[in-house]
Scaffold this active site. Structure first.
Site, short mmCIF file in Angstrom:
data_model
loop_
_atom_site.label_atom_id
_atom_site.label_comp_id
_atom_site.label_asym_id
_atom_site.label_seq_id
_atom_site.Cartn_x
_atom_site.Cartn_y
_atom_site.Cartn_z
N GLU A 142 0.81 -1.22 0.00
CA GLU A 142 0.00 0.00 0.00
C GLU A 142 0.85 1.27 0.00
O GLU A 142 0.84 2.06 0.94
CB GLU A 142 -0.95 0.01 1.21
N GLU A 306 -6.48 -7.65 -0.74
CA GLU A 306 -7.06 -7.61 0.60
C GLU A 306 -8.56 -7.36 0.42
O GLU A 306 -8.96 -6.29 -0.03
CB GLU A 306 -6.44 -6.50 1.47
#
Length: 667
Positions: A142, A306
């Site tokens: 991320e 995710e």
């Protein structure tokens, strides 16, 4: 189809691993992601590595028929590293050190951190680069989360100087492009260039920026490019030692990094999809648009690395997903192009900042409702994989998203209530309400396959962009431009052309003047026999060949043109000079789609909260129908359909229970 979970064996006793893997296998999983936060476990002391635990868990997973996505652990440099090189920490705009205690506590431009990155990545890639049990690599984790894209340290300043010199070639040209004659901000050499840190004009209002907007835009571009370069640095290291595909987990609508650039060198895009968490509950269409953006940045199907699997939060918790929602959200992801689903996380963490970020299992490891729902969903997806995996979303409509435009609008939004992403979403929602799929595309791509292309608030322009849009319309396309188009040049200076600047001839219209609507003021707009309200912006238009579709009904510009369409070559260019309410936007976009010849769906789209995604594989089309409502809905059908999950024939009407899905093939 790839199905699995994010797993953190380093956080759990070894004796739990086999139990966990058994439950994964029973849930129809075939992949896990591991390792992305494990630097301290992999290198507990400088230069001393411990791979035994990782070897062991990879071996156990392999015995269970489960492959591994292996993350490079550079998102969490260990304490010993930061203590040895404390200037690796980022600095905020006030000069403060963003210190230890969370993650992403490093500057991507720091040369020492780049060398340390090289060390750990090379060691891991050399060990596992050709290991058959490793399915793919994930770079870092991320990029940019926790607002870590922007750093104001000396290393960033030096790198920024180099970036600017490569872009402009000379300080004189930079001064000209930036207009530094304003407020005596002229620079004499590269060493005088600054970062847009805290200055005397920065007040208490975070929306107010006192720096030169050209400087701020270039700093945002530089910061995005710096992350892209750091990712490329790791990709190059791995490619020398491994033949496995490489991804990074993007974050949907995250605004700070140009995802088209970040995605370009990746083998496939993945992203982190959270649908309901404490600080945001996006609409199902906002999530759908994020999926379509993730598909659009490489124009190919993607993974969700995710995927929400339980209630989540850090210090407080969001709602627990209701029965059926995890299955619904998974099918929404697959409908929009996900060929892999990796749920976050397998078990809720007992320690650290994410104790409340629940996963498939609670802290006690007992498989309950959420586990059973995911088990059912994955079982269905395994069975349906020949139909769903690799299937393409069929889109006749595209929306152009540009991060340069997003950043420029964020610097100077021209109205406090204007938001570039929200404007794009309003057009997306309008088409979605009619059941039309929409692609998200970047600048300069091939538009020829689309019947309608929406280019909202396209205020940065240059001759190449002008030619790109004009060529699409000239060849028969329908382009939709909006207020503020053509108002600036590419480096964020205001144009000296009559608005809409580069698009004046294309749209056959001039902006006589404009009105920024503040303090709750609204202006009526008449479109055909309907009336709506503009509440942000009004361009008062003077048609030069264009046909008027809508007029203002109020203010001193009562009766003046608000919306126009212009024939240009074989196509048409629409100019929408004001914001529109939801109903008016839906009606206008529906009429534009109809005029372009887009075929209507064989499934009714009148039910609010029902999403329909048109798909194609091997020349045959099918529809994924998703009920996002907490109640049952009845959906009229044209002709007979086969429901492919159950195998049942459906005629006349489809009944979907709350949070239910159906996959229909129209016979």
């Amino acid at each position: 189809m790839q199905l699995g979970a994010c797993y953190y064996p380093e956080q759990w006793p070894r004796e739990m691993w086999e139990h966990d893997i058994r439950l994964m296998k029973e849930a129809n999983f075939n992949v896990v992601r591991i390792g992305e936060f494990a630097w301290a476990r992999l290198e507990p002391e400088p230069g001393q590595y411990d791979f035994q635990w990782l070897d062991d868990v990879i071996g156990l997973l392999d015995q269970g028929g489960i492959a591994v996505i292996l993350g490079t652990p550079t998102a969490t440099p260990p304490k010993w590293l930061m203590d040895k090189y404390p200037d690796i920490y980022q600095r905020d705009k006030f000069g403060g050190v963003r210190g230890y205690g969370s993650r992403r506590h490093y500057c991507v431009n720091h040369p020492v951190y780049q060398e340390l990155t090289k060390g750990i990545v090379q060691v891991i890639a050399a060990r596992y680069g050709h290991d058959r049990r490793i399915q793919a690599w994930q770079i870092d984790n991320e990029f940019g989360c926790q607002d870590t894209t922007y750093c104001y340290c000396d290393h960033c300043l030096q790198a920024f100087h180099v970036w600017l010199e490569q872009k402009y070639g000379s300080v004189d040209r930079l001064n000209e492009e930036w207009g530094t004659v304003f407020w005596s901000q002229t620079y004499r050499d590269w060493s005088e260039l600054i970062l847009p840190a805290y200055s005397v004009c920065d007040g208490a209002d975070p929306e107010y920026h006192g720096h030169n907007p050209a400087l701020v835009l270039d700093y945002k571009r530089f910061s995005s490019d710096a992350v892209v370069r750091y990712q490329q640095f790791q990709i190059d290291l791995i490619r020398k030692l491994s033949d496995k595909p490489i991804t990074h987990n993007l974050m949907g609508h995250f605004p700070e990094i140009d995802y088209f650039n970040l995605a370009e060198p990746l083998d496939f895009v993945s992203w982190d999809n959270y649908i309901d968490y404490p600080w945001d509950r996006p609409s199902y269409r906002k999530t759908a648009m994020a999926h379509d953006l993730m598909r659009g940045v490489k124009k190919q199907n993607f993974w969700v690395m995710e995927h929400q699997s339980g209630p989540c939060g850090w210090n407080v918790l969001a709602d627990t997903p209701r029965p059926g929602q995890l299955r619904l959200w998974t099918y929404q992801s697959v409908a929009h192009g996900a060929d892999g689903i990796v749920y976050f996380r397998f078990r809720a963490a007992r320690y650290g900042a994410e104790q409340y970020w629940y996963g498939i299992l609670d802290h006690d490891s007992v498989p309950r409702r959420r586990y059973r729902e995911i088990q059912q969903t994955c079982g269905e997806l395994v069975r349906l994989a020949p139909l769903l995996e690799g299937a393409q979303v069929v889109s006749d409509i595209a929306i152009v998203k540009s991060y340069d435009h997003l950043w420029s609008h964020a610097i100077h939004p021209h109205n406090r209530n204007f938001d570039y992403t929200r404007l794009l979403q309003s057009y997306y929602d309008a088409f979605s309400a009619h059941g039309y799929n929409v692609d998200l595309v970047g600048l300069h791509g091939d538009l020829s396959s689309y019947k309608v292309v929406v280019i909202p608030a396209f205020h940065l322009s240059d001759p190449d962009l002008k030619a790109w849009v004009s060529r699409y319309v000239m060849n028969g396309g329908r382009a939709v431009l909006t207020f503020r188009s053509g108002s600036r040049n590419w480096n964020n200076a205001m144009t000296d052309q009559t608005l809409p600047g580069d698009f004046r001839e294309l749209c056959g219209v001039e902006v006589e003047e404009f009105d920024s609507l503040n303090y709750g003021r609204q202006v009526e707009v008449q479109i055909g026999g309907s009336t709506c309200l503009a509440s942000i912006w009004c361009d008062i238009l003077h048609p030069n060949g264009a046909t008027t579709l809508g007029t203002y009904a109020g203010e001193y510009y009562d009766g003046e043109a608000a919306i126009t369409v212009n024939g240009f070559g074989q196509g048409h260019a629409y100019y929408i000079g004001c914001d529109l309410d939801e109903h008016a936007m839906r009606e206008l976009m529906g009429s534009i789609a109809e005029a372009s010849g887009i075929n209507p769906l064989p499934i009714s789209v009148q039910n609010e909260g029902v999403e329909i995604v048109r798909k194609r594989k091997d020349g045959r089309e099918f529809y994924v129908v998703l009920n996002h409502n907490a109640r049952a809905v009845r959906i009229p059908l044209t002709g007979e359909c086969q429901e492919l999950v159950s195998g049942a024939a459906v005629t006349g009407e489809l009944v979907l229970e709350s949070y239910a899905i159906a996959i229909l093939r129209h016979e």
